[in-house]
Design a protein around this motif. Structure first.
Motif, PDB file in Angstrom:
ATOM      1  N   THR A  35      -1.524   5.567  19.669  1.00 50.84           N
ATOM      2  CA  THR A  35      -1.861   4.075  19.125  1.00 50.84           C
ATOM      3  C   THR A  35      -0.440   3.700  18.436  1.00 50.84           C
ATOM      4  O   THR A  35       0.438   4.358  17.966  1.00 50.84           O
ATOM      5  CB  THR A  35      -2.800   4.180  18.350  1.00 50.84           C
ATOM      6  OG1 THR A  35      -2.925   4.908  17.274  1.00 50.84           O
ATOM      7  CG2 THR A  35      -4.294   4.515  18.996  1.00 50.84           C
ATOM      8  N   ALA A  36      -0.599   2.329  18.145  1.00 48.43           N
ATOM      9  CA  ALA A  36       0.596   1.666  17.602  1.00 48.43           C
ATOM     10  C   ALA A  36       0.579   2.344  16.242  1.00 48.43           C
ATOM     11  O   ALA A  36      -0.258   2.599  15.238  1.00 48.43           O
ATOM     12  CB  ALA A  36       0.271   0.205  17.407  1.00 48.43           C
ATOM     13  N   THR A  37       1.947   2.986  15.692  1.00 51.38           N
ATOM     14  CA  THR A  37       2.084   3.411  14.516  1.00 51.38           C
ATOM     15  C   THR A  37       3.466   3.116  13.694  1.00 51.38           C
ATOM     16  O   THR A  37       4.443   2.636  14.774  1.00 51.38           O
ATOM     17  CB  THR A  37       2.307   5.065  14.518  1.00 51.38           C
ATOM     18  OG1 THR A  37       3.221   5.653  15.248  1.00 51.38           O
ATOM     19  CG2 THR A  37       1.043   5.890  15.038  1.00 51.38           C
ATOM     20  N   ARG A 154       6.216  -5.053   4.622  1.00 50.16           N
ATOM     21  CA  ARG A 154       4.991  -4.471   5.284  1.00 50.16           C
ATOM     22  C   ARG A 154       5.408  -4.341   6.865  1.00 50.16           C
ATOM     23  O   ARG A 154       6.004  -5.153   7.647  1.00 50.16           O
ATOM     24  CB  ARG A 154       4.115  -5.401   5.177  1.00 50.16           C
ATOM     25  CG  ARG A 154       2.649  -5.326   5.870  1.00 50.16           C
ATOM     26  CD  ARG A 154       1.711  -6.563   5.813  1.00 50.16           C
ATOM     27  NE  ARG A 154       1.605  -6.922   4.600  1.00 50.16           N
ATOM     28  CZ  ARG A 154       1.845  -8.291   4.044  1.00 50.16           C
ATOM     29  NH1 ARG A 154       2.239  -9.094   4.684  1.00 50.16           N
ATOM     30  NH2 ARG A 154       1.555  -8.343   2.951  1.00 50.16           N
ATOM     31  N   CYS A 155       4.645  -3.309   7.326  1.00 51.52           N
ATOM     32  CA  CYS A 155       4.716  -2.912   8.655  1.00 51.52           C
ATOM     33  C   CYS A 155       3.150  -2.878   8.854  1.00 51.52           C
ATOM     34  O   CYS A 155       2.370  -2.027   8.519  1.00 51.52           O
ATOM     35  CB  CYS A 155       5.278  -1.677   8.942  1.00 51.52           C
ATOM     36  SG  CYS A 155       5.593  -1.362  10.756  1.00 51.52           S
ATOM     37  N   GLU A 156       2.561  -3.650   9.885  1.00 53.44           N
ATOM     38  CA  GLU A 156       1.320  -3.519  10.322  1.00 53.44           C
ATOM     39  C   GLU A 156       1.006  -3.915  11.812  1.00 53.44           C
ATOM     40  O   GLU A 156       2.232  -4.344  12.527  1.00 53.44           O
ATOM     41  CB  GLU A 156       0.620  -4.790   9.668  1.00 53.44           C
ATOM     42  CG  GLU A 156       0.926  -5.969  10.200  1.00 53.44           C
ATOM     43  CD  GLU A 156       0.298  -7.237   9.310  1.00 53.44           C
ATOM     44  OE1 GLU A 156      -0.933  -6.724   8.946  1.00 53.44           O
ATOM     45  OE2 GLU A 156       0.708  -8.509   9.262  1.00 53.44           O
TER      46      GLU A 156
ATOM     47  N   MET B  28      -3.436   2.750  13.016  1.00 55.06           N
ATOM     48  CA  MET B  28      -3.255   1.594  12.678  1.00 55.06           C
ATOM     49  C   MET B  28      -3.794   0.475  13.449  1.00 55.06           C
ATOM     50  O   MET B  28      -3.840  -0.807  13.247  1.00 55.06           O
ATOM     51  CB  MET B  28      -1.850   1.203  12.792  1.00 55.06           C
ATOM     52  CG  MET B  28      -0.922   2.048  11.930  1.00 55.06           C
ATOM     53  SD  MET B  28       0.779   1.807  11.837  1.00 55.06           S
ATOM     54  CE  MET B  28       0.774  -0.021  11.348  1.00 55.06           C
ATOM     55  N   ARG B  29      -4.923   0.833  14.402  1.00 53.15           N
ATOM     56  CA  ARG B  29      -5.868  -0.193  15.196  1.00 53.15           C
ATOM     57  C   ARG B  29      -6.935   0.627  15.228  1.00 53.15           C
ATOM     58  O   ARG B  29      -7.195   1.854  15.261  1.00 53.15           O
ATOM     59  CB  ARG B  29      -5.044  -0.555  16.391  1.00 53.15           C
ATOM     60  CG  ARG B  29      -3.602  -0.992  16.387  1.00 53.15           C
ATOM     61  CD  ARG B  29      -3.826  -2.376  15.981  1.00 53.15           C
ATOM     62  NE  ARG B  29      -2.312  -2.937  16.145  1.00 53.15           N
ATOM     63  CZ  ARG B  29      -1.446  -3.176  15.026  1.00 53.15           C
ATOM     64  NH1 ARG B  29      -1.783  -2.320  13.974  1.00 53.15           N
ATOM     65  NH2 ARG B  29      -0.265  -3.677  15.298  1.00 53.15           N
ATOM     66  N   ARG B 101      -7.816  -5.750   7.175  1.00 56.11           N
ATOM     67  CA  ARG B 101      -6.553  -4.881   7.157  1.00 56.11           C
ATOM     68  C   ARG B 101      -6.805  -3.896   6.049  1.00 56.11           C
ATOM     69  O   ARG B 101      -7.141  -4.220   5.006  1.00 56.11           O
ATOM     70  CB  ARG B 101      -5.373  -5.766   6.774  1.00 56.11           C
ATOM     71  CG  ARG B 101      -4.768  -6.643   7.823  1.00 56.11           C
ATOM     72  CD  ARG B 101      -3.768  -7.315   7.058  1.00 56.11           C
ATOM     73  NE  ARG B 101      -2.685  -8.206   8.333  1.00 56.11           N
ATOM     74  CZ  ARG B 101      -3.027  -9.338   8.490  1.00 56.11           C
ATOM     75  NH1 ARG B 101      -4.172 -10.166   7.738  1.00 56.11           N
ATOM     76  NH2 ARG B 101      -2.554 -10.038   9.458  1.00 56.11           N
ATOM     77  N   CYS B 121       0.095  -1.211   7.105  1.00 56.64           N
ATOM     78  CA  CYS B 121      -1.381  -1.977   7.375  1.00 56.64           C
ATOM     79  C   CYS B 121      -1.717  -1.779   8.509  1.00 56.64           C
ATOM     80  O   CYS B 121      -1.047  -1.863   9.636  1.00 56.64           O
ATOM     81  CB  CYS B 121      -1.536  -3.462   7.142  1.00 56.64           C
ATOM     82  SG  CYS B 121      -1.138  -3.882   5.277  1.00 56.64           S
ATOM     83  N   LYS B 123      -4.851  -2.781  11.332  1.00 53.71           N
ATOM     84  CA  LYS B 123      -5.797  -3.882  11.708  1.00 53.71           C
ATOM     85  C   LYS B 123      -7.243  -3.290  12.347  1.00 53.71           C
ATOM     86  O   LYS B 123      -6.956  -2.647  13.217  1.00 53.71           O
ATOM     87  CB  LYS B 123      -5.191  -4.999  12.516  1.00 53.71           C
ATOM     88  CG  LYS B 123      -3.903  -5.556  11.967  1.00 53.71           C
ATOM     89  CD  LYS B 123      -3.375  -6.516  12.816  1.00 53.71           C
ATOM     90  CE  LYS B 123      -2.346  -7.260  12.279  1.00 53.71           C
ATOM     91  NZ  LYS B 123      -1.571  -8.130  13.277  1.00 53.71           N
TER      92      LYS B 123
END
Lengths: 156, 130
Positions: A35-37, A154-156, B28-29, B101, B121, B123
């Protein structure tokens, strides 16, 4: 009858030798999901210096330095900086300061210096430079003493 | 008991988080289905530094306003290269779905002139099932 047994045995043996051993294969499936990291590692904090006219306290000024952060991501995330809310100023400084955080990046992504959010679409590693500039307007000047500010990357 | 039911509902709905090393926070998701008035998410902050750091976990809504969530633990020290689970329980507050978040924050090198707070963060989208 005396010949039957050896002949029969030889025939069976030949028949067996004629057949290759049956080999079976079976695939072993491996699955993996990423997943997105995003990982941020702060390498150095920044240093601000004051301008000759005492109206700018910035990491861009001569002698100042940007903070550096290494970023590693799979992509599918965004990078941004928050407005500066945490500052410490000397008691002698009673006038307003406008703080402007910015960042730029080089590596897998090339990001020109900005204060806005940037989408990171491709995977890779980057070196992020974080800058901070404090400015005073009008006749206001920075005072002598210690200043400290915190920039949130921030990284999100 | 309520927490247990919340966790059970979340797990039954398929929320299974897997820890991963060398990341600042994982996952992160995420999308959660819950049959209770709250939903639970387990995240795994990690410390990629060669030193112990102080980590804070915060929960925000879509507008980055703080959310009244139960975070266990919300502030802790994390050893070098270590990761640990953090359980976040967020109430729906009467809504049928909620986006939040969950952020891992740390200032690895405090007491400097210009400090950098690294914030990762995730989501998460939760659905309240009837």
């Amino acid at each position: 009858m005396k010949l039957f047994r050896p002949v029969f045995g030889a025939a069976v043996l030949v028949a067996c030798l004629d057949r290759a051993a049956l080999a079976t294969t079976q695939n072993v499936i491996f699955n993996g999901t990423i997943t997105a990291t995003c990982a941020l590692v702060v390498a150095t904090n920044g240093t601000m210096t004051v301008s000759p006219d005492l109206q700018s306290l910035s990491s861009h000024n001569s002698g100042g330095s940007a903070g550096t952060v290494t970023l590693t991501t799979t992509g599918g995330v965004s990078l941004s900086v928050d407005p500066v809310t945490t500052t410490t100023v000397p008691a002698a400084d009673s006038t307003a300061t406008t703080w402007t955080p910015t960042y730029s990046a080089s590596g897998a992504h090339t990001i020109a210096e900005t204060g806005s959010a940037t989408a990171l679409t491709v995977p890779g590693a980057d070196l992020v430079a974080v800058n901070l500039a404090g400015t005073k307007g009008g006749s206001n000047r920075f005072a002598s003493g210690n200043y400290q500010a915190t920039v949130t990357l921030r990284c999100e | 008991m309520r927490l247990f039911r919340t966790l059970a509902a979340a797990l039954a709905a398929g929320l299974i988080s897997v820890a991963a090393a060398a990341q600042s926070m994982s996952p992160m998701r995420g999308e959660v289905n819950s049959f209770t008035d709250a939903f639970a998410i387990r995240v795994f902050p990690a410390n990629p530094y060669d030193q112990k750091i102080k980590v804070e976990i915060h929960v925000y809504d879509q507008d980055f306003q703080p959310v009244d969530a139960r975070i266990s633990p919300s502030v802790f020290q994390l050893a070098s290269q270590a990761s640990r689970p953090v359980l976040v329980v967020v109430p729906f507050g009467g809504a049928v779905e909620r986006k939040v978040r969950i952020c891992t924050e740390s200032i690895p090198f405090p007491n400097q002139q210009t400090q950098i707070r690294a914030q990762i963060c995730g989501k998460f989208f939760a659905h309240r099932k009837p």
